[in-house]
Design an enzyme around this catalytic site. Structure first.
Site, PDB file in Angstrom:
ATOM      1  CG  LEU A   1       7.819   9.994  -5.604  1.00 40.90           C
ATOM      2  CD1 LEU A   1       7.589  11.393  -5.030  1.00 40.90           C
ATOM      3  CD2 LEU A   1       7.216   8.950  -4.679  1.00 40.90           C
TER       4      LEU A   1
ATOM      5  N   GLY B   1       1.134   0.543  -5.039  1.00 37.99           N
ATOM      6  CA  GLY B   1       0.004  -0.336  -4.732  1.00 37.99           C
ATOM      7  C   GLY B   1      -1.304   0.430  -4.666  1.00 37.99           C
TER       8      GLY B   1
ATOM      9  N   GLY C   1       2.902   4.079  -2.752  1.00 37.09           N
ATOM     10  CA  GLY C   1       2.368   4.825  -3.892  1.00 37.09           C
ATOM     11  C   GLY C   1       1.954   3.919  -5.034  1.00 37.09           C
TER      12      GLY C   1
ATOM     13  CB  THR D   1      15.649  16.038  -0.755  1.00 39.85           C
ATOM     14  OG1 THR D   1      15.273  15.994  -2.133  1.00 39.85           O
ATOM     15  CG2 THR D   1      15.503  17.477  -0.299  1.00 39.85           C
TER      16      THR D   1
ATOM     17  CB  ALA E   1      -0.929  -0.017   1.212  1.00 40.59           C
TER      18      ALA E   1
ATOM     19  NE  ARG F   1      19.189  10.885  -6.573  1.00 40.59           N
ATOM     20  CZ  ARG F   1      17.957  10.620  -6.185  1.00 40.59           C
ATOM     21  NH1 ARG F   1      17.553   9.373  -6.079  1.00 40.59           N
ATOM     22  NH2 ARG F   1      17.124  11.583  -5.904  1.00 40.59           N
TER      23      ARG F   1
HETATM   24  C1  LIG Z   1      14.265   9.117   1.966  1.00 40.57           C
HETATM   25  C2  LIG Z   1      13.815   8.883   0.552  1.00 40.57           C
HETATM   26  C3  LIG Z   1      13.404   9.941  -0.238  1.00 40.57           C
HETATM   27  C4  LIG Z   1      12.958   9.720  -1.540  1.00 40.57           C
HETATM   28  N1  LIG Z   1      12.554  10.786  -2.309  1.00 40.57           N
HETATM   29  C5  LIG Z   1      12.100  10.552  -3.562  1.00 40.57           C
HETATM   30  C6  LIG Z   1      11.655  11.642  -4.369  1.00 40.57           C
HETATM   31  O1  LIG Z   1      11.665  12.806  -3.955  1.00 40.57           O
HETATM   32  N2  LIG Z   1      11.206  11.364  -5.616  1.00 40.57           N
HETATM   33  C7  LIG Z   1      11.175  10.099  -6.122  1.00 40.57           C
HETATM   34  O2  LIG Z   1      10.762   9.911  -7.267  1.00 40.57           O
HETATM   35  N3  LIG Z   1      11.579   9.052  -5.367  1.00 40.57           N
HETATM   36  C8  LIG Z   1      12.027   9.239  -4.099  1.00 40.57           C
HETATM   37  N4  LIG Z   1      12.434   8.182  -3.342  1.00 40.57           N
HETATM   38  C9  LIG Z   1      12.190   6.817  -3.831  1.00 40.57           C
HETATM   39  C10 LIG Z   1      10.720   6.439  -3.621  1.00 40.57           C
HETATM   40  O3  LIG Z   1      10.230   7.039  -2.456  1.00 40.57           O
HETATM   41  C11 LIG Z   1      10.496   4.928  -3.503  1.00 40.57           C
HETATM   42  O4  LIG Z   1      11.166   4.273  -4.529  1.00 40.57           O
HETATM   43  C12 LIG Z   1       9.011   4.628  -3.615  1.00 40.57           C
HETATM   44  O5  LIG Z   1       8.283   5.377  -2.677  1.00 40.57           O
HETATM   45  C13 LIG Z   1       8.679   3.148  -3.450  1.00 40.57           C
HETATM   46  O6  LIG Z   1       7.275   3.027  -3.502  1.00 40.57           O
HETATM   47  P1  LIG Z   1       6.553   1.616  -3.598  1.00 40.57           P
HETATM   48  O7  LIG Z   1       5.092   1.874  -3.682  1.00 40.57           O
HETATM   49  O8  LIG Z   1       7.177   0.789  -4.655  1.00 40.57           O
HETATM   50  O9  LIG Z   1       6.903   0.915  -2.221  1.00 40.57           O
HETATM   51  P2  LIG Z   1       6.738   1.400  -0.678  1.00 40.57           P
HETATM   52  O10 LIG Z   1       6.269   2.793  -0.529  1.00 40.57           O
HETATM   53  O11 LIG Z   1       8.026   1.001  -0.029  1.00 40.57           O
HETATM   54  O12 LIG Z   1       5.581   0.472  -0.188  1.00 40.57           O
HETATM   55  C14 LIG Z   1       5.715  -0.920  -0.047  1.00 40.57           C
HETATM   56  C15 LIG Z   1       4.431  -1.461   0.509  1.00 40.57           C
HETATM   57  O13 LIG Z   1       4.509  -2.878   0.516  1.00 40.57           O
HETATM   58  C16 LIG Z   1       4.068  -3.366   1.751  1.00 40.57           C
HETATM   59  N5  LIG Z   1       4.718  -4.644   1.988  1.00 40.57           N
HETATM   60  C17 LIG Z   1       6.025  -4.959   1.831  1.00 40.57           C
HETATM   61  N6  LIG Z   1       6.221  -6.245   2.134  1.00 40.57           N
HETATM   62  C18 LIG Z   1       5.025  -6.750   2.481  1.00 40.57           C
HETATM   63  C19 LIG Z   1       4.578  -8.017   2.903  1.00 40.57           C
HETATM   64  N7  LIG Z   1       5.398  -9.068   3.041  1.00 40.57           N
HETATM   65  N8  LIG Z   1       3.266  -8.181   3.190  1.00 40.57           N
HETATM   66  C20 LIG Z   1       2.403  -7.147   3.086  1.00 40.57           C
HETATM   67  N9  LIG Z   1       2.776  -5.929   2.692  1.00 40.57           N
HETATM   68  C21 LIG Z   1       4.069  -5.740   2.387  1.00 40.57           C
HETATM   69  C22 LIG Z   1       4.435  -2.289   2.756  1.00 40.57           C
HETATM   70  O14 LIG Z   1       3.636  -2.395   3.911  1.00 40.57           O
HETATM   71  C23 LIG Z   1       4.126  -1.043   1.942  1.00 40.57           C
HETATM   72  O15 LIG Z   1       2.759  -0.742   2.043  1.00 40.57           O
HETATM   73  C24 LIG Z   1      12.924   8.399  -2.057  1.00 40.57           C
HETATM   74  C25 LIG Z   1      13.372   7.350  -1.276  1.00 40.57           C
HETATM   75  C26 LIG Z   1      13.845   7.583   0.009  1.00 40.57           C
HETATM   76  C27 LIG Z   1      14.411   6.430   0.781  1.00 40.57           C
END
Ligand SMILES: Cc1cc2nc3c(=O)[nH]c(=O)nc-3n(C[C@H](O)[C@H](O)[C@H](O)COP(=O)(O)OP(=O)(O)OC[C@H]3O[C@@H](n4cnc5c(N)ncnc54)[C@H](O)[C@@H]3O)c2cc1C
Length: 591
Positions: free
Chosen positions: A405, A24, A22, A260, A20, A292
């Site tokens: 994002l 998902g 961004g 950032t 859940a 980077r």
């Molecule tokens: C500090 C920081 C700043 C960043 N800033 C930027 C930015 O400014 N711009 C940009 O483009 N990117 C940025 N990034 C990168 C970006 O934030 C991430 O790559 C992105 O948010 C990942 O999103 P996601 O939906 O793939 O996973 P996540 O947001 O990590 O969500 C994963 C989900 O999976 C669930 N999950 C995981 N394993 C399980 C399991 N076994 N069972 C049930 N649920 C599970 C978790 O509960 C969570 O809901 C940044 C990263 C960091 C670390």
């Protein structure tokens, strides 16, 4: 057989989304819009997903601050990826970026505005105009320096409204498969009741985020344990490009907390122990806004050659003290707070000590440009992957800031629509044939009786990765890393200790599950890094310092069995962007 005692509770949904963040949430929204029944599983409350930490922004060629064009964005992304990105996926993402921002705006994301009321856009690393021949591009749309927070909360509110059913604090354990090899659902563990649940799906979307926690110093939160990738490996499927680990050049020295890139986008500069703007030596045109991988290597080199800062000359400084106070308070309020809270620094007076920290995992579950999971044999039925868990591969060997994002919402929407529409076509629910195997894996971890705690093994693994698979690598160090990981793998098999055998809120067992997941991906990272005998993007082999397109314009594929034996293979990069986009052939990568 012990596993029979678990007796999982059954659920049936057209679409099951694991994650859940961004990605998902955007997928769940889109699948609901197709009329599908949708379940979303998350091991933490949705608004604690790692997306909440994203700071700097989200890219789209809106052109609010000077001319821009999605094809220039595409060129920058291909160049940023060091030509390893699949160009059909990159073209799809960049073309759909402006529409994705307009949708977020309409949903209620509170983007920062410029004087004219348009969405504010800042400069970011590796973003240019006119195919790298013009000046900097102002392409990153931001909500101050809390963009991920703003997006995640808005997407969660919208998904609740859309009718998706949330299963919160449910840990997905393993994917379930029918006898033809189609994905039939997932086994999950509910922390609050201790119950196991069997979610059957017509289409399953993996959106479990990255695996940054394989390293000791990382900006990724402790939940980033690559659970989806590990489920793929345990299913006998491959992961792709696992050697490509992004180090962010400005982790706060001593803690790794992210400062950032937006800080440099607003005019911040990096200096070494001599007070020099050292980036002029490494990236004369883009300086502090080079990509980077380039800046992280430059910082490492400055420190190695004795030009670091502080008594140990082991970091560099990020200066913001020359910026106008209103820039700090309006555009970088979180950075001001982070520096004060974690380092006791007032950024308007003092520079911030920084050091590269692991930030993003480019590798993951290989997919088509339509987010369908693939193997060497073709598309895996019933399974899609998106977000940082996936390798679709828009980021190739190095992700550009603010493209993640974007990747989440563009591919999240497309995957959700695809899964939702498929579910409406009357396909039958498949029978899960592999439930006993999944239960047995869970039970084996739970009943571990050795003397090594999951936390101690995790720490050892993180230390091995930090020392043997860092910004620069070579064969002896990687071989040594692999040997040490093999030892840890055997320790996990023979002497893991899960003291708490209960099922209610068992943190000990959660740590054991995450350790198993992380270790598999640590091995994948080191083995893939050893396999790739060239340097490209974030993968710098000092013993193979040049990019080798003849041999390595290919993705790495890694798979392993439960005994820890692994196999490596490659697949061609998709160079054809399709539709009305042009393909970009490899060039020398300069900033
Ligand atoms: C500090 C920081 C700043 C960043 N800033 C930027 C930015 O400014 N711009 C940009 O483009 N990117 C940025 N990034 C990168 C970006 O934030 C991430 O790559 C992105 O948010 C990942 O999103 P996601 O939906 O793939 O996973 P996540 O947001 O990590 O969500 C994963 C989900 O999976 C669930 N999950 C995981 N394993 C399980 C399991 N076994 N069972 C049930 N649920 C599970 C978790 O509960 C969570 O809901 C940044 C990263 C960091 C670390």
């Amino acid at each position: 057989m012990a596993v029979k005692a678990y007796n999982p509770i059954e659920h049936r949904f057209d679409v099951v989304v694991i994650g859940a963040g961004g990605a998902g949430l955007r997928a769940a929204l889109a699948a609901c819009a197709q009329g599908a029944s949708v379940a979303v599983l998350s091991k933490v409350p949705p608004t604690r997903s790692h997306t909440v930490a994203a700071q700097g922004g989200i890219n789209a060629a809106l052109g609010n601050r000077g001319a821009d064009n999605w094809r220039w964005h595409m060129y920058d992304t291909v160049r940023g990826s060091d030509w390893l990105g699949d160009q059909d996926a990159i073209a799809f993402m960049c073309r759909h970026a402006p529409e994705a921002i307009r949708e977020l705006e309409a949903m209620g994301v509170p983007f920062t505005r410029d004087e004219g009321g348009s969405i504010y856009q800042r400069a970011y690393g590796g973003q240019s105009t006119d195919y790298g021949k013009g000046g900097l591009a102002y392409r990153a749309c931001a909500a101050a320096d809390r963009t991920g927070h703003a997006m995640l909360h808005t997407l969660y509110q919208q998904s609740l409204k859309s009718g998706a059913r949330f299963f919160i604090e449910f840990v997905a354990l393993d994917l379930l498969w029918d006898k033809e090899g189609a994905c039939a659902g997932v086994l999950a563990w509910e922390l609050a009741t201790g119950d196991l649940h069997c979610f059957r799906s017509r289409q399953l979307i993996l959106a479990t985020g990255g695996f940054g926690q394989v390293f000791a110093s990382t900006t990724a939160s402790s939940i980033c344990t690559g659970d989806g990738g590990a489920m793929i490996l345990r299913s006998g499927l491959p992961l792709q490009d696992m050697e490509f680990i992004q180090f962010h050049p400005t982790g706060l020295y001593g803690t790794g907390v992210l400062i950032t890139e937006g800080a440099r986008g607003e005019g911040g500069i990096l200096v070494n122990g001599l007070g020099e703007r050292f980036m002029k030596r490494y990236a004369p045109q883009y300086m502090d806004l080079a990509s980077r991988d380039v800046i992280s290597r430059a910082v490492e080199q400055e420190i190695r050659e004795g030009r670091g800062c502080g008594p140990n000359k082991d970091h560099v400084l990020l200066r913001l003290d020359h910026l106008d106070a209103s820039v700090i308070s309006e555009k970088l309020p979180s950075i001001r707070d982070i520096a004060r809270t974690f380092a006791g620094i007032d950024v308007s007076i003092s520079p911030i000590p920084v050091l590269p920290s692991v930030h993003y995992t480019m590798g993951g579950v290989p997919t088509t440009a339509q987010s369908e999971v693939i193997t060497q044999a073709g598309v895996v039925p019933g399974l899609l992957a998106i977000g940082e868990a996936a390798c679709n591969s828009v980021h190739g060997a190095n992700r550009l800031g603010c493209n993640s994002l974007l990747d989440l919402v563009v591919f999240g929407k497309a995957a959700g629509e695809r899964a939702g529409a498929h579910a409406g076509q009357g396909h039958a629910m498949l029978e899960a044939e592999t439930l006993d195997k999944a239960l047995a894996h869970f039970d084996t971890l739970r009943m571990s009786q050795g003397d090594a705690t999951p936390a101690s093994l995790r720490r050892q693994m993180q230390s091995v990765m930090q020392h043997h698979a860092g910004i620069t690598r070579d064969e002896p160090s990687l071989m040594n890393g692999l040997r040490l990981l093999d030892k840890l793998w055997n320790q996990k098999l023979s002497s893991l200790n899960v003291r708490d055998k209960g099922l209610l809120w068992n943190n000990d067992l959660i740590e054991a599950i995450e350790l198993d997941n992380l270790l598999r991906q640590a091995v994948a990272t080191v083995a893939s890094a050893l396999h790739r005998t060239e340097s490209r993007g974030a993968h710098m082999r000092t013993d193979h310092p040049l990019r080798d397109d003849a041999a390595w314009l290919r993705h790495t594929l890694f798979s392993m069995n439960d005994k820890g034996r692994f196999k490596l293979d490659t697949r061609a990069v998709r160079m054809e962007p399709g539709q009305d986009a042009r393909s970009f052939a490899p060039e020398t990568r300069k900033y």
